[in-house]
Write an enzyme that holds these catalytic residues in place. Sequence first.
Site, PDB file in Angstrom:
ATOM      1  CE  LYS A 173      -1.629   2.741   3.087  1.00 28.51           C
ATOM      2  NZ  LYS A 173      -1.543   4.013   2.328  1.00 28.51           N
ATOM      3  CD  GLU A 246      14.562   1.065   8.260  1.00 26.47           C
ATOM      4  OE1 GLU A 246      14.997   2.038   8.913  1.00 26.47           O
ATOM      5  OE2 GLU A 246      15.204   0.010   8.130  1.00 26.47           O
ATOM      6  CB  CYS A 280      14.233   8.858   6.652  1.00 27.17           C
ATOM      7  SG  CYS A 280      15.137   7.784   5.553  1.00 27.17           S
ATOM      8  CD  GLU A 377      11.782  13.415  10.166  1.00 27.62           C
ATOM      9  OE1 GLU A 377      10.694  13.014  10.612  1.00 27.62           O
ATOM     10  OE2 GLU A 377      12.486  12.758   9.399  1.00 27.62           O
TER      11      GLU A 377
HETATM   12  P1  NAD Z   1       3.136   8.607   7.520  1.00 22.70           P
HETATM   13  O1  NAD Z   1       3.461   7.773   8.716  1.00 22.70           O
HETATM   14  O2  NAD Z   1       2.142   9.679   7.666  1.00 22.70           O
HETATM   15  O3  NAD Z   1       2.580   7.685   6.343  1.00 22.70           O
HETATM   16  C1  NAD Z   1       3.308   6.592   5.834  1.00 22.70           C
HETATM   17  C2  NAD Z   1       2.344   5.527   5.357  1.00 22.70           C
HETATM   18  O4  NAD Z   1       1.609   5.025   6.465  1.00 22.70           O
HETATM   19  C3  NAD Z   1       1.319   5.984   4.328  1.00 22.70           C
HETATM   20  O5  NAD Z   1       1.175   4.963   3.374  1.00 22.70           O
HETATM   21  C4  NAD Z   1       0.049   6.124   5.160  1.00 22.70           C
HETATM   22  O6  NAD Z   1      -1.151   5.954   4.430  1.00 22.70           O
HETATM   23  C5  NAD Z   1       0.217   4.993   6.147  1.00 22.70           C
HETATM   24  N1  NAD Z   1      -0.535   5.142   7.399  1.00 22.70           N
HETATM   25  C6  NAD Z   1      -1.014   6.281   7.984  1.00 22.70           C
HETATM   26  N2  NAD Z   1      -1.643   5.979   9.149  1.00 22.70           N
HETATM   27  C7  NAD Z   1      -1.535   4.633   9.305  1.00 22.70           C
HETATM   28  C8  NAD Z   1      -1.943   3.727  10.337  1.00 22.70           C
HETATM   29  N3  NAD Z   1      -2.603   4.130  11.424  1.00 22.70           N
HETATM   30  N4  NAD Z   1      -1.646   2.423  10.196  1.00 22.70           N
HETATM   31  C9  NAD Z   1      -0.954   1.984   9.118  1.00 22.70           C
HETATM   32  N5  NAD Z   1      -0.550   2.790   8.110  1.00 22.70           N
HETATM   33  C10 NAD Z   1      -0.834   4.094   8.209  1.00 22.70           C
HETATM   34  O7  NAD Z   1       4.542   9.132   6.997  1.00 22.70           O
HETATM   35  P2  NAD Z   1       4.815  10.100   5.760  1.00 22.70           P
HETATM   36  O8  NAD Z   1       4.373  11.473   6.156  1.00 22.70           O
HETATM   37  O9  NAD Z   1       4.292   9.500   4.504  1.00 22.70           O
HETATM   38  O10 NAD Z   1       6.413  10.049   5.665  1.00 22.70           O
HETATM   39  C11 NAD Z   1       7.250  10.944   6.300  1.00 22.70           C
HETATM   40  C12 NAD Z   1       7.940  10.291   7.467  1.00 22.70           C
HETATM   41  O11 NAD Z   1       8.558   9.084   7.055  1.00 22.70           O
HETATM   42  C13 NAD Z   1       9.062  11.131   8.044  1.00 22.70           C
HETATM   43  O12 NAD Z   1       8.993  11.126   9.456  1.00 22.70           O
HETATM   44  C14 NAD Z   1      10.332  10.422   7.613  1.00 22.70           C
HETATM   45  O13 NAD Z   1      11.449  10.612   8.411  1.00 22.70           O
HETATM   46  C15 NAD Z   1       9.880   9.015   7.581  1.00 22.70           C
HETATM   47  N6  NAD Z   1      10.727   8.228   6.681  1.00 22.70           N
HETATM   48  C16 NAD Z   1      11.596   7.328   7.222  1.00 22.70           C
HETATM   49  C17 NAD Z   1      12.449   6.613   6.407  1.00 22.70           C
HETATM   50  C18 NAD Z   1      13.422   5.616   6.988  1.00 22.70           C
HETATM   51  O14 NAD Z   1      13.926   4.781   6.263  1.00 22.70           O
HETATM   52  N7  NAD Z   1      13.694   5.650   8.270  1.00 22.70           N
HETATM   53  C19 NAD Z   1      12.410   6.794   5.031  1.00 22.70           C
HETATM   54  C20 NAD Z   1      11.511   7.723   4.500  1.00 22.70           C
HETATM   55  C21 NAD Z   1      10.663   8.426   5.343  1.00 22.70           C
END
Ligand code: NAD
Length: 474
Positions: A173, A246, A280, A377
């Site tokens: 997803k 991650e 990230c 962040e």
């Molecule tokens: P997010 O957590 O809002 O969303 C990520 C995904 O999770 C989306 O597909 C979303 O639909 C889904 N999601 C949302 N609520 C959910 C729930 N309750 N249960 C399951 N899935 C759910 O994150 P984002 O805003 O898309 O991404 C930004 C964040 O991701 C930043 O904090 C960044 O640091 C982190 N990030 C980390 C890495 C890493 O490798 N550590 C890499 C890229 C991004």
Amino acid sequence: MPAYKLIIDGKKVSTTETFPVLNPATEKVVAQAPKATVEQLNEAVAAARRAFPAWSATPDAERSRLVHAIADTLEAHGEELTKLLTLEQGKPGVGFAGMGGAFEIGGTLAWAHATADLELPVEVIQDNDEARIEVHRKPLGVIGSITPWNFPLMIAIWHVMPALRSGNTVVIKPSEFTPLTTLRAVELMNELLPPGVLNIVTGDGSLGAAMSSHPDINKIVFTGSTATGKKIMQSAAGNLKRITLELGGNDAAIVLPDTDVAAAAPKIFATALFNNGQTCAALKRLYVHEDIYDEMCNALAAIAGSVKTGDGSVEGIDFGPIQNKTQFEKVCAIASEAKTSGARFLTGGEPVKGAGYFFPVTIVADIADDTRLVAEEPFGPILPVLKFSDVEDALRRANDSNNGLGGSVWSADVARATALASRLECGTAWVNGHAMIQPNMPFGGVKESGMGVEFGRYGLEEYTTIQSLYIAKG
Ligand code: NAD
């Protein structure tokens, strides 16, 4: 507008509802994505379950061949995928230092090929008159992959390729902000894979939540925010799902006084602003020794003053928009709070007026540790530069964070920098560099930046469970 569909059991599946996907440079709708129901998620999981016995029994060499073939197909469609990335994510095709959409596609291919070549051989830990004991690695079953919007395709590949390579089947997803590139890539991959091995459902966080509590998914691999990671961990407990998380980072870098500022500043700038700061493991807090503080601030401000932010589909643009409105508003609020706190803005600081989520590259000096820009962040094109006089104090401030993804130390004295880097509380520490990741090096966070690692043999093992085989003798 092209009609996008889910892919379940190798077939394209329509939905009754759709949701709009915006171009963040124009705020215009560029496509309608299919909104999967929970029933369709159940069908995708059931298809993946049905495909698992044959896929997990497929000879290893054949699975390796197919993962290479997937990379070749994605490469053949590289231009199309790069354009889709720009359209929905905003990043330019080439971008600053060549690190735009084409770079993401290049990373996708490199990781896919490297994963195809990984092996998990049987380990013999005893073979004597008493017994032969072997340790086998077996696939887990159905993997649920949930991805974010910053590197939609590369992160999908980071999840899907090791899952498939080790004999699992997958339901992915993507983020509701950037579903298109993944929908197209999964369509291409399904031309090669048996039906049901890789399925895609699209929708918002509620669909992700249904995945993480799903009784027939064996593992969730998630890349995204720490807040969502915590929710996933809670709901995964129902059937004791394995999880790899991650999550967010707030990486610190410590620049020692013997650093060659002219040589280091461009590297620091590139790693802090990679993907418009929406990375990230980007460098997010820069601690610079007082002896070279002004020189470093000036060097960074000069580079920031020379780059162009704009619509990524226009040639010559270095940085695109921030990917979505929520993130844009967060960056605006963080900048505004830093301004109120009395911090010194060397460049940028105000959003660009008009359509699109544009925020210029912003370098901020003389800022306090307890401002949001330092403590949180920001995930945008804004970098705080902090002064230190005592290196132990800098280390304490760098480690004073709930995050622990990456960190770095910069110095002409590599031995001193290495000793200091090993005291950073983070999953990856770099010396004279930052955010340099590669397919054979494990990558993951400590503290609230995650759980488990991705990449290389260590990453592949996380898609397997151990079976010990004890063969008695005599
Ligand atoms: P997010 O957590 O809002 O969303 C990520 C995904 O999770 C989306 O597909 C979303 O639909 C889904 N999601 C949302 N609520 C959910 C729930 N309750 N249960 C399951 N899935 C759910 O994150 P984002 O805003 O898309 O991404 C930004 C964040 O991701 C930043 O904090 C960044 O640091 C982190 N990030 C980390 C890495 C890493 O490798 N550590 C890499 C890229 C991004």
